[in-house]
Structures are given as structure tokens and as C-alpha cells.
Scaffold this motif. Structure first.
Motif, PDB file in Angstrom:
ATOM      1  N   UNK A  70       0.797  -1.225   0.000  1.00  0.00           N
ATOM      2  CA  UNK A  70       0.000   0.000   0.000  1.00  0.00           C
ATOM      3  C   UNK A  70       0.827   1.272   0.000  1.00  0.00           C
ATOM      4  N   UNK A  71       2.153   1.136  -0.051  1.00  0.00           N
ATOM      5  CA  UNK A  71       3.021   2.297  -0.062  1.00  0.00           C
ATOM      6  C   UNK A  71       3.117   2.991   1.288  1.00  0.00           C
ATOM      7  N   UNK A  72       2.699   2.308   2.354  1.00  0.00           N
ATOM      8  CA  UNK A  72       2.704   2.912   3.684  1.00  0.00           C
ATOM      9  C   UNK A  72       4.004   2.662   4.445  1.00  0.00           C
ATOM     10  N   UNK A  73       4.900   1.859   3.886  1.00  0.00           N
ATOM     11  CA  UNK A  73       6.157   1.548   4.583  1.00  0.00           C
ATOM     12  C   UNK A  73       7.234   1.192   3.566  1.00  0.00           C
ATOM     13  N   UNK A  74       8.471   1.447   3.959  1.00  0.00           N
ATOM     14  CA  UNK A  74       9.649   1.064   3.184  1.00  0.00           C
ATOM     15  C   UNK A  74      10.402  -0.001   3.972  1.00  0.00           C
ATOM     16  N   UNK A  75      11.076  -0.901   3.262  1.00  0.00           N
ATOM     17  CA  UNK A  75      11.784  -2.004   3.905  1.00  0.00           C
ATOM     18  C   UNK A  75      13.284  -1.738   3.907  1.00  0.00           C
ATOM     19  N   UNK A  76      13.874  -1.900   5.083  1.00  0.00           N
ATOM     20  CA  UNK A  76      15.323  -1.860   5.251  1.00  0.00           C
ATOM     21  C   UNK A  76      15.740  -3.275   5.598  1.00  0.00           C
ATOM     22  N   UNK A  77      16.511  -3.886   4.725  1.00  0.00           N
ATOM     23  CA  UNK A  77      16.973  -5.266   4.909  1.00  0.00           C
ATOM     24  C   UNK A  77      18.412  -5.215   5.408  1.00  0.00           C
ATOM     25  N   UNK A  78      18.643  -5.686   6.631  1.00  0.00           N
ATOM     26  CA  UNK A  78      19.965  -5.575   7.244  1.00  0.00           C
ATOM     27  C   UNK A  78      20.785  -6.851   7.102  1.00  0.00           C
ATOM     28  N   UNK A  79      20.322  -7.787   6.299  1.00  0.00           N
ATOM     29  CA  UNK A  79      21.052  -9.050   6.145  1.00  0.00           C
ATOM     30  C   UNK A  79      22.370  -8.853   5.402  1.00  0.00           C
ATOM     31  N   UNK A  80      23.278  -9.791   5.650  1.00  0.00           N
ATOM     32  CA  UNK A  80      24.564  -9.792   4.950  1.00  0.00           C
ATOM     33  C   UNK A  80      24.347 -10.191   3.494  1.00  0.00           C
ATOM     34  N   UNK A  81      25.369 -10.019   2.679  1.00  0.00           N
ATOM     35  CA  UNK A  81      25.309 -10.425   1.276  1.00  0.00           C
ATOM     36  C   UNK A  81      24.938 -11.908   1.173  1.00  0.00           C
ATOM     37  N   UNK A  82      25.563 -12.739   1.978  1.00  0.00           N
ATOM     38  CA  UNK A  82      25.299 -14.176   1.921  1.00  0.00           C
ATOM     39  C   UNK A  82      23.849 -14.481   2.288  1.00  0.00           C
ATOM     40  N   UNK A  83      23.336 -13.801   3.322  1.00  0.00           N
ATOM     41  CA  UNK A  83      21.945 -14.014   3.728  1.00  0.00           C
ATOM     42  C   UNK A  83      20.983 -13.519   2.653  1.00  0.00           C
ATOM     43  N   UNK A  84      21.314 -12.386   2.028  1.00  0.00           N
ATOM     44  CA  UNK A  84      20.480 -11.802   0.966  1.00  0.00           C
ATOM     45  C   UNK A  84      20.392 -12.769  -0.215  1.00  0.00           C
ATOM     46  N   UNK A  85      21.516 -13.357  -0.588  1.00  0.00           N
ATOM     47  CA  UNK A  85      21.557 -14.304  -1.706  1.00  0.00           C
ATOM     48  C   UNK A  85      20.783 -15.582  -1.414  1.00  0.00           C
ATOM     49  N   UNK A  86      20.779 -16.005  -0.165  1.00  0.00           N
ATOM     50  CA  UNK A  86      20.219 -17.309   0.192  1.00  0.00           C
ATOM     51  C   UNK A  86      18.721 -17.416  -0.045  1.00  0.00           C
ATOM     52  N   UNK A  87      17.982 -16.341   0.124  1.00  0.00           N
ATOM     53  CA  UNK A  87      16.524 -16.425   0.070  1.00  0.00           C
ATOM     54  C   UNK A  87      15.915 -15.550  -1.016  1.00  0.00           C
ATOM     55  N   UNK A  88      16.535 -14.480  -1.390  1.00  0.00           N
ATOM     56  CA  UNK A  88      15.894 -13.462  -2.202  1.00  0.00           C
ATOM     57  C   UNK A  88      15.534 -12.326  -1.261  1.00  0.00           C
ATOM     58  N   UNK A  89      14.672 -11.436  -1.691  1.00  0.00           N
ATOM     59  CA  UNK A  89      14.336 -10.312  -0.826  1.00  0.00           C
ATOM     60  C   UNK A  89      12.908  -9.855  -1.024  1.00  0.00           C
ATOM     61  N   UNK A  90      12.465  -9.025  -0.122  1.00  0.00           N
ATOM     62  CA  UNK A  90      11.138  -8.441  -0.200  1.00  0.00           C
ATOM     63  C   UNK A  90      11.149  -7.420  -1.336  1.00  0.00           C
ATOM     64  N   UNK A  91      10.168  -7.477  -2.229  1.00  0.00           N
ATOM     65  CA  UNK A  91      10.138  -6.504  -3.322  1.00  0.00           C
ATOM     66  C   UNK A  91      10.242  -5.069  -2.809  1.00  0.00           C
ATOM     67  N   UNK A  92      11.171  -4.323  -3.401  1.00  0.00           N
ATOM     68  CA  UNK A  92      11.387  -2.932  -3.035  1.00  0.00           C
ATOM     69  C   UNK A  92      12.302  -2.709  -1.846  1.00  0.00           C
ATOM     70  N   UNK A  93      12.802  -3.784  -1.243  1.00  0.00           N
ATOM     71  CA  UNK A  93      13.660  -3.636  -0.063  1.00  0.00           C
ATOM     72  C   UNK A  93      14.971  -2.960  -0.425  1.00  0.00           C
ATOM     73  N   UNK A  94      15.448  -2.143   0.508  1.00  0.00           N
ATOM     74  CA  UNK A  94      16.764  -1.518   0.377  1.00  0.00           C
ATOM     75  C   UNK A  94      17.703  -2.259   1.323  1.00  0.00           C
ATOM     76  N   UNK A  95      18.769  -2.808   0.779  1.00  0.00           N
ATOM     77  CA  UNK A  95      19.726  -3.528   1.622  1.00  0.00           C
ATOM     78  C   UNK A  95      20.700  -2.532   2.228  1.00  0.00           C
ATOM     79  N   UNK A  96      20.679  -2.468   3.550  1.00  0.00           N
ATOM     80  CA  UNK A  96      21.608  -1.635   4.306  1.00  0.00           C
ATOM     81  C   UNK A  96      22.188  -2.546   5.381  1.00  0.00           C
TER      82      UNK A  96
END
Length: 144
Positions: free
Chosen positions: A41-67
Motif C-alpha cells: 500500500x506504499x505505507x512503509x519502506x523495507x530496510x533489509x539488514x542481512x549480509x550479502x550471503x543471507x540476501x543471496x540465500x533467500x531473495x528479498x522483499x520486493x522494493x527492499x533496500x539492503x543496508x
């Protein structure tokens, strides 16, 4: 941001605590489904704090910003204070700590209860990495 000792909270966090709402959410933790609704609904933004390895392992939430968690302090200026933030990690533990620290700094932040494990278990949408520094993993299919 340095990790908060387990079980510790600030007076501000204690004041923010409330009983779960009808969806089982609190001001601090959201179900994966509630997070999906807010994001879609555009009411929130996602900050994904996972490591590169964790990010690769599953994929990510659409629109998430990896920090990555260890870069968050140096990137706070790029994070919007005027919009709700949903912080996510693998299992919800680190993201709960980071969301609390962001709230202490004036951000409207919550974490996803159970993290990406809950997101994936509930069959919420995933996308391959769009981070140019991380090779995209093939999309999941319904087979094997």
C-alpha cells in the motif's frame, strides 16, 4: 549500531509497548502478512539488514533496500524519517534490535516477527537481488 543486550529496553521503548492489535501486531513487531499489506500500500519502506550471503540465500522483499547492519549508522541520512520503516533480517532478532535503535533516533520503525524465515514460510512475494554488487539468483519455481 552496536547490538542491544538481550532483554534490555529503554524507557522510550517501554512507553511504546502496547497490546497486540487484531492482527497480532505491536508497535514494534509486525506479522509478515501485515508488513506485506503496508509495503504493497506504499505505507512503509523495507530496510533489509542481512549480509550479502543471507540476501543471496533467500531473495528479498520486493522494493527492499539492503543496508547492512554494520553500515546503518553511516547511512542514516539516506533513510527517510517521514515514512514508516520495516526492518528485516533472517529470523527477526537483529531487526528487532535495529528497529528499536531507529525508534530511539526518531524513526517510525518496526520489524517483521520471525524475519525472512516467516516471510518465506508464509509464501509472501520474493524477488531476486537487484543489488548490482550481488549476482541475481534464479527465481523460485514450483518444482523441486
Amino acid at each position: 549500531m552496536p547490538p542491544r543486550p538481550a532483554g534490555s529496553s529503554t524507557p522510550k521503548m517501554e512507553a511504546e509497548r502496547r497490546e497486540p492489535d487484531a492482527e497480532g501486531d505491536t508497535a514494534e513487531a509486525l506479522s509478515a502478512e501485515r508488513a506485506r499489506v503496508l509495503i504493497a500500500g506504499g505505507e512503509a519502506k523495507v530496510i533489509d539488514i542481512r549480509s550479502v550471503e543471507e540476501w543471496r540465500a533467500v531473495g528479498n522483499i520486493p522494493g527492499a533496500r539492503r543496508v547492512p547492519e554494520d553500515e546503518l549508522d553511516s547511512r542514516l541520512d539516506a533513510i527517510p524519517k517521514d515514512q514508516r520503516l520495516i526492518v528485516v533480517c533472517v529470523d527477526g532478532g537483529r531487526s528487532a534490535d535495529v528497529a528499536a535503535q531507529l525508534r530511539d533516533r526518531g524513526f517510525d520503525a518496526a520489524s517483521i516477527e520471525g524475519g525472512m524465515e516467516a516471510w518465506e514460510d508464509e509464501k509472501q512475494p520474493l524477488q531476486p537481488s537487484e543489488d548490482p554488487d550481488i549476482p541475481a539468483r534464479p527465481a523460485r519455481t514450483g518444482t523441486g
